[in-house]
Scaffold this active site. Structure first.
Site, PDB file in Angstrom:
ATOM      1  N   GLU A 104     132.425 -11.252 121.507  1.00  0.00           N
ATOM      2  CA  GLU A 104     131.805 -10.200 120.681  1.00  0.00           C
ATOM      3  C   GLU A 104     132.852  -9.584 119.755  1.00  0.00           C
ATOM      4  O   GLU A 104     132.601  -9.335 118.587  1.00  0.00           O
ATOM      5  CB  GLU A 104     131.217  -9.084 121.555  1.00  0.00           C
ATOM      6  CG  GLU A 104     130.123  -9.519 122.507  1.00  0.00           C
ATOM      7  CD  GLU A 104     130.655  -9.951 123.876  1.00  0.00           C
ATOM      8  OE1 GLU A 104     131.694 -10.622 123.939  1.00  0.00           O
ATOM      9  OE2 GLU A 104     130.007  -9.622 124.878  1.00  0.00           O
ATOM     10  N   THR A 140     146.768 -43.232 145.788  1.00  0.00           N
ATOM     11  CA  THR A 140     146.260 -43.362 144.414  1.00  0.00           C
ATOM     12  C   THR A 140     147.425 -43.298 143.437  1.00  0.00           C
ATOM     13  O   THR A 140     147.443 -43.993 142.422  1.00  0.00           O
ATOM     14  CB  THR A 140     145.205 -42.270 144.134  1.00  0.00           C
ATOM     15  OG1 THR A 140     144.086 -42.532 144.972  1.00  0.00           O
ATOM     16  CG2 THR A 140     144.747 -42.266 142.690  1.00  0.00           C
ATOM     17  N   GLU A 193     140.156 -35.980 143.015  1.00  0.00           N
ATOM     18  CA  GLU A 193     139.956 -37.229 142.253  1.00  0.00           C
ATOM     19  C   GLU A 193     140.218 -38.480 143.084  1.00  0.00           C
ATOM     20  O   GLU A 193     140.407 -39.555 142.536  1.00  0.00           O
ATOM     21  CB  GLU A 193     140.882 -37.228 141.032  1.00  0.00           C
ATOM     22  CG  GLU A 193     140.154 -36.823 139.771  1.00  0.00           C
ATOM     23  CD  GLU A 193     140.729 -37.456 138.501  1.00  0.00           C
ATOM     24  OE1 GLU A 193     140.791 -36.733 137.508  1.00  0.00           O
ATOM     25  OE2 GLU A 193     141.099 -38.647 138.481  1.00  0.00           O
TER      26      GLU A 193
HETATM   27  N1  LIG Z   1     136.931 -45.014 141.818  1.00  0.00           N
HETATM   28  C1  LIG Z   1     137.502 -43.832 141.848  1.00  0.00           C
HETATM   29  O1  LIG Z   1     136.936 -42.824 141.402  1.00  0.00           O
HETATM   30  C2  LIG Z   1     138.866 -43.716 142.453  1.00  0.00           C
HETATM   31  C3  LIG Z   1     139.543 -42.505 142.333  1.00  0.00           C
HETATM   32  C4  LIG Z   1     140.807 -42.408 142.903  1.00  0.00           C
HETATM   33  C5  LIG Z   1     141.363 -43.482 143.558  1.00  0.00           C
HETATM   34  N2  LIG Z   1     140.693 -44.641 143.635  1.00  0.00           N
HETATM   35  C6  LIG Z   1     141.284 -45.791 144.338  1.00  0.00           C
HETATM   36  O2  LIG Z   1     141.446 -45.409 145.675  1.00  0.00           O
HETATM   37  C7  LIG Z   1     142.505 -46.191 146.225  1.00  0.00           C
HETATM   38  C8  LIG Z   1     143.367 -45.280 147.048  1.00  0.00           C
HETATM   39  O3  LIG Z   1     142.579 -44.713 148.082  1.00  0.00           O
HETATM   40  P1  LIG Z   1     143.225 -44.544 149.536  1.00  0.00           P
HETATM   41  O4  LIG Z   1     142.173 -44.013 150.441  1.00  0.00           O
HETATM   42  O5  LIG Z   1     143.915 -45.793 149.879  1.00  0.00           O
HETATM   43  O6  LIG Z   1     144.359 -43.471 149.298  1.00  0.00           O
HETATM   44  P2  LIG Z   1     144.394 -41.950 148.787  1.00  0.00           P
HETATM   45  O7  LIG Z   1     143.287 -41.128 149.330  1.00  0.00           O
HETATM   46  O8  LIG Z   1     144.642 -41.931 147.327  1.00  0.00           O
HETATM   47  O9  LIG Z   1     145.760 -41.552 149.453  1.00  0.00           O
HETATM   48  C9  LIG Z   1     145.863 -41.626 150.828  1.00  0.00           C
HETATM   49  C10 LIG Z   1     147.160 -41.011 151.220  1.00  0.00           C
HETATM   50  O10 LIG Z   1     147.251 -39.698 150.681  1.00  0.00           O
HETATM   51  C11 LIG Z   1     147.649 -38.840 151.674  1.00  0.00           C
HETATM   52  N3  LIG Z   1     146.498 -38.028 152.066  1.00  0.00           N
HETATM   53  C12 LIG Z   1     145.180 -38.158 151.756  1.00  0.00           C
HETATM   54  N4  LIG Z   1     144.447 -37.195 152.366  1.00  0.00           N
HETATM   55  C13 LIG Z   1     145.319 -36.460 153.051  1.00  0.00           C
HETATM   56  C14 LIG Z   1     145.227 -35.351 153.908  1.00  0.00           C
HETATM   57  N5  LIG Z   1     144.057 -34.790 154.196  1.00  0.00           N
HETATM   58  N6  LIG Z   1     146.348 -34.858 154.454  1.00  0.00           N
HETATM   59  C15 LIG Z   1     147.538 -35.406 154.198  1.00  0.00           C
HETATM   60  N7  LIG Z   1     147.702 -36.478 153.409  1.00  0.00           N
HETATM   61  C16 LIG Z   1     146.621 -36.986 152.861  1.00  0.00           C
HETATM   62  C17 LIG Z   1     148.105 -39.701 152.843  1.00  0.00           C
HETATM   63  O11 LIG Z   1     149.429 -40.087 152.610  1.00  0.00           O
HETATM   64  P3  LIG Z   1     150.324 -40.857 153.717  1.00  0.00           P
HETATM   65  O12 LIG Z   1     150.035 -42.285 153.508  1.00  0.00           O
HETATM   66  O13 LIG Z   1     151.710 -40.495 153.375  1.00  0.00           O
HETATM   67  O14 LIG Z   1     149.887 -40.345 155.049  1.00  0.00           O
HETATM   68  C18 LIG Z   1     147.197 -40.882 152.722  1.00  0.00           C
HETATM   69  O15 LIG Z   1     147.644 -42.065 153.275  1.00  0.00           O
HETATM   70  C19 LIG Z   1     143.222 -46.824 145.079  1.00  0.00           C
HETATM   71  O16 LIG Z   1     142.876 -48.184 145.035  1.00  0.00           O
HETATM   72  C20 LIG Z   1     142.669 -46.135 143.864  1.00  0.00           C
HETATM   73  O17 LIG Z   1     142.627 -46.984 142.745  1.00  0.00           O
HETATM   74  C21 LIG Z   1     139.453 -44.790 143.096  1.00  0.00           C
END
Ligand SMILES: NC(=O)c1ccc[n+]([C@@H]2O[C@H](COP(=O)([O-])OP(=O)(O)OC[C@H]3O[C@@H](n4cnc5c(N)ncnc54)[C@H](OP(=O)(O)O)[C@@H]3O)[C@@H](O)[C@H]2O)c1
Length: 388
Positions: free
Chosen positions: A72, A219, A324
């Protein structure tokens, strides 16, 4: 199906002297309000239009930055004062009635020889609700809501309204790009986009809308994302970036120098790691770049709870955060009951099958109980905006 939230402004600029209808005036308020996206948080986006006694456009303004002039005030600053007699003011939110960084807009408007002030939605803030309208009425200026705009007004400032309704200071959203069978990646083929370029454009816009983006360590390793908003005409401000890296796997597998998310404004990056890493050389190096490192307790599986993550983030000027991914982080927040909104992009022609990484790798059934659902078709993708 509706127009996409970040579609180009619905009408071109309005010229001074042009006759406009009440709806055109209000639509223009919403259009110009979006210039404040990413800059006004935790304040709402607001646009204002002033028309003269013959309903010809004379001025407009929007809230462009937190702490600076309200819409405004901006519209009043640029108006030809001689045209204000019996003018009407349109505004996308009830004029404020309290002293903040700026004086109350309702008081300022009440000093003008206006005929009417018309707004799209009442301000839920108890310091304002109905009081702005009351100040104007007491000054002899008619004041009313324009019928049919409440939903649009709520949607434009969903975080602002949700924070008030749920009485929380941080709103948490989740954004995912997935296949028809709810897979978020196809290991071994990780470079391929799941959704189309227009969907990705909208997801970049979301990075601008939220104050912070949160991702898991895997990720970072898999995608090395920049997490900056690109391909949007609404600005390029960097969001805060929050990384969950309890075991420092991201730093071990990705040399710090090559991490894209540290390229711009590293002081707006928050690295959450386990207490055990206090003396780590990698953490020392990260801190020397200006990154905010926070040490949290971990459970037996080296995880933080969603509550711990939210608590850590609330120490910063962050009022909205978008999860994300990846899969582990989605799992943590989907089960937490802390999510307020989901942005789901679905490529309806793709299925990855059992090899694909699932959106939800958990065992327990979850009922999210959506309060509002909007769906949009984006070429061959579907986009669901779900308010919880
Ligand atoms: N399509 C989409 O929208 C999208 C978006 C993002 C990612 N992605 C894909 O997802 C894949 C990765 O997924 P992901 O499940 O393997 O891994 P992520 O969720 O990216 O990462 C997992 C790691 O992050 C840490 N983490 C996650 N949650 C946590 C929590 N509550 N507390 C503490 N640490 C935590 C841990 O690390 P530590 O290993 O050190 O314990 C865990 O191993 C990739 O291929 C990526 O390209 C897709």
């Amino acid at each position: 199906m509706k127009t996409l939230p970040d579609a180009a402004f619905s009408q071109g600029p309005i010229k001074v002297g042009q006759s406009i209808s009440p709806e055109e005036a209000m639509d223009y308020c919403f259009d110009i309000a979006r210039h404040g996206v990413g800059k006004v948080s935790p304040n709402p986006l607001v646009g204002c239009v002033i028309v003269d006694a013959e309903h010809r456009f004379i001025s407009a303004g929007y809230h462009g930055r937190y702490g600076e002039a309200h819409a405004e005030q901006e519209a009043m600053n640029s108006v030809d004062k001689s045209k204000l007699k019996n003018a009407t003011v349109y505004v996308s939110l009830e004029p404020c009635a309290h002293h903040g960084h700026t004086p109350p807009c309702a008081v300022k408007l009440a000093e003008l020889p206006l005929k009417e002030v018309i707004y799209a939605i009442a301000d839920p803030n108890p310091k304002v609700n109905g009081k702005g309208a009351e100040i104007l009425r007491l000054a002899g200026i008619k004041c009313r809501l324009l019928e049919g705009y409440e939903d649009k007004a709520w949607e434009q400032n969903a975080f602002f309204f949700m924070r008030q309704e749920k009485e929380k200071s941080l709103v948490v959203g989740l954004k995912v790009g997935m296949t028809l069978d709810a897979k978020i990646a196809n290991p071994g083929d990780e470079r391929r986009w799941i959704t189309n370029s227009r969907s990705r454009q909208l997801s970049h816009y979301l990075r601008l809308v939220y104050d912070a983006i949160c991702i898991g360590a895997r990720t970072v390793v898999a995608d090395n994302p920049s997490l900056n908003p690109r391909e949007t005409s609404f600005g390029d401000r960097m969001p805060w970036r929050v990384v969950l890296d309890p075991t420092l796997v991201a730093l071990k597998e990705r040399p710090l120098e090559g991490l894209n998310l540290l390229r711009a404004e590293p002081e707006k990056v928050i690295w959450l790691t386990a207490r055990e890493n206090r003396d780590s050389k990698l953490v020392e190096k990260l801190s020397s770049l200006g990154v905010c490192v926070r040490f949290l307790e971990v459970d037996k599986s080296m995880q933080f709870s969603a509550v711990q993550i939210v608590d850590a983030v609330e120490d910063f000027p962050i009022y909205s955060m978008m999860i994300e991914g990846g899969s582990s982080l989605y799992h943590c927040f989907l089960e937490s009951g802390l999510l307020d909104r989901l942005h789901v992009f679905m490529s309806v022609g793709k299925l990855y099958g059992t090899g694909g990484l699932p959106l939800y790798p958990g065992f327990s059934e979850i009922n999210l109980e959506p309060r509002r659902l909007s769906s949009y078709e984006i070429d061959k993708d579907m986009f669901f905006d779900i308010i919880l």
